[in-house]
Enzyme design. Structure first.
Site, PDB file in Angstrom:
ATOM      1  N   CYS A   1     -17.663 108.379  10.351  1.00 27.58           N
ATOM      2  CA  CYS A   1     -18.664 107.361  10.670  1.00 27.58           C
ATOM      3  C   CYS A   1     -19.670 107.189   9.547  1.00 27.58           C
ATOM      4  O   CYS A   1     -20.854 107.515   9.683  1.00 27.58           O
ATOM      5  CB  CYS A   1     -19.368 107.741  11.971  1.00 27.58           C
ATOM      6  N   GLU A   2     -19.176 106.718   8.406  1.00 25.64           N
ATOM      7  CA  GLU A   2     -20.003 106.429   7.237  1.00 25.64           C
ATOM      8  C   GLU A   2     -19.317 105.285   6.498  1.00 25.64           C
ATOM      9  O   GLU A   2     -18.099 105.328   6.312  1.00 25.64           O
ATOM     10  CB  GLU A   2     -20.032 107.622   6.259  1.00 25.64           C
TER      11      GLU A   2
ATOM     12  N   ARG B   1     -14.679 112.397  -3.764  1.00 22.61           N
ATOM     13  CA  ARG B   1     -14.952 111.788  -5.069  1.00 22.61           C
ATOM     14  C   ARG B   1     -15.215 110.279  -5.005  1.00 22.61           C
ATOM     15  O   ARG B   1     -16.131 109.801  -5.664  1.00 22.61           O
ATOM     16  CB  ARG B   1     -13.841 112.105  -6.073  1.00 22.61           C
TER      17      ARG B   1
END
Ligand SMILES: *Cc1c(COP(=O)(O)O)cnc(C)c1O
Length: 437
Positions: free
Chosen positions: A365-366, A333
């Site tokens: 990895c973001e 969310r």
């Protein structure tokens, strides 16, 4: 106003706790949820782990029923399965007498698996596939909420072919701005959902004459996380006017499905005022002489769940980063809707510690893998545990195994006891269904 647009001062830890009576901080045991120390759950089942409270769900269901009862309204509650589709949770709502609102065959079968009768299930959604409709007809589903003329024709053909009759309501798009986040508003003409009001009378008349179709009435659902009764008042007034118009044209209308969308307080603000909401229902549609039903999801389960995580490490760079073992692949969310979730340390000593801003992030990895930015939290060393609050709705259902992260376990708290209801996925399960050519 939705959670992303909250304008009040950011609540501190004590404010968060005070607004949530199911939680308590004990000097020895740390943070407890429905009288169970979260440390006991993490010790036994590890983290990240979803924790759901049956008592909270029961209390929220009872509060909604009481609000309707105070208005002398009989509104049948169909829990929106997509908010949290775990069969243990569906079972709780079944025991309370709820039906289900589903948006796929998978959700219908989950509801059936939890013992909810097919006749107590309504089927919403803009893209029901033929195979899904056929299966739902074979099960004897209670109601189809039809969203287009194309779907109506498909349903008629399938019902005729299988010798069944589909009970149908048309989902009207009331063209009302629910004042919520663009990604969760559904009642505007520009949204893909529902049928324009102007097209309803002709379609209703045509549907009445179609084979395999038993017309029952109308449905609407204007969006999610709605905190004010106002947009409902506007939408329900339009629905009532439509019911009267259809009847004036000789049509029979016996059902009005009020949809879901009741909002909760993600900070320390109150959620929807249920008394005011029920008063709106009474005023706008209470005298129509139709069977009323409602499809709440988030309201029933959102505050009844949390995501319990551990700190992997605290990284001091340009700012302080607290890296958790939970990530966006569990709770999406914040990344998807810029949603705000309260975060409480489990350790009582930390709860009273000196707070300073930190970004609370996951290991994926973001850059979007961030639960909170500049959140005032105490020093959180490796192994400390935190609870991400109000994660019972649109949490686990949206999770993935991105970055080859196994699905988290889930635990149900009930009467001061806790039980594992989903074992943590094993690493080898991640590729178990994959085939080497
Ligand atoms: C998502 C949805 C609901 C439930 O919405 P909440 O905001 O969780 O109450 C109800 N009805 C329909 C048609 C939906 O798509």
């Amino acid at each position: 106003m939705a959670d992303f647009a909250f304008t009040g001062p950011e609540p501190d830890l004590a404010d968060l706790l005070a607004a949530r009576p199911a939680f308590a901080m004990h000097a020895q045991d740390g943070l407890c949820f429905e009288d169970v120390p979260l440390n006991a759950i993490a010790d036994q089942y590890g983290t990240p782990v979803w924790v759901y409270g049956a008592g909270s769900m029961q209390a929220r269901y009872a509060a909604l029923q009481a609000a309707f009862k105070a208005q002398n309204l009989d509104v049948h509650i169909h829990y929106a399965v997509k908010a949290n589709d775990h069969i243990a949770i569906l079972d709780i709502f079944r025991q309370l007498g709820a039906g289900a609102d589903v948006v796929s065959l998978g959700e219908l079968l989950r509801a059936r698996r939890a013992g909810i009768a097919a006749k107590d299930v309504v089927y919403s959604g803009v893209g029901k596939a033929e195979a899904e409709i056929e299966a739902a007809l074979a099960q004897g589903i209670g109601q189809f909420n039809v969203e287009s003329t194309e779907e109506l024709d498909m349903l008629s053909a399938l019902a005729t072919r299988t010798g069944t009759t589909a009970k149908v309501v048309l989902r009207m798009n009331p063209d009302v701005d629910a004042g919520t986040h663009a990604k969760i508003t559904t009642g505007l003409a520009e949204n893909k959902f529902g049928i324009a009001a102007a097209d309803i009378p002709a379609l209703y008349a045509r549907a009445t004459a179609l084979p395999g179709i038993a017309m029952r009435g109308l449905a609407l659902h204007i969006g999610s996380q709605i905190l004010s009764p106002e947009p409902y008042a506007t939408a329900y007034a339009k629905a009532a006017a439509m019911v009267r118009l259809l009847r004036a044209q000789g049509m029979t209308v016996t059902v009005l499905d009020l949809g879901g969308g009741i909002g909760i307080g993600y900070h320390d603000e109150p959620g929807m005022n249920l008394a005011a909401f029920a008063a709106v229902v009474k005023r706008e549609v209470g005298g129509l002489g139709v069977d009323l039903l409602m499809e709440p999801g988030r309201y029933l389960v959102g505050p009844a769940g949390l995501l319990l995580a551990s700190v992997v490490l605290q990284k001091q760079a340009a700012k302080r980063f607290v890296v958790l073992d939970a990530a966006m692949n569990e709770l999406m969310r914040p990344a998807l809707y810029e949603a705000w979730h309260g975060i409480l340390p489990v350790n009582a000593a930390l709860f009273h510690g000196i707070a300073s801003p930190a970004d609370i992030v996951g290991p994926v990895c973001e850059s979007a893998d961030c639960f909170a930015k500049d959140r005032e939290l105490p020093d959180l060393g490796p192994g400390e545990r935190v609870a991400l609050l109000d994660a019972g709705a649109y949490g686990a259902v949206m999770s993935s195994s991105y970055n080859a992260r196994p699905r988290a376990a889930s635990v149900l708290v009930s009467d001061g006891q806790f039980r594992l209801i989903t074992p943590r996925q094993r690493l080898e399960d991640l590729w178990a269904d994959e085939v080497l050519p």
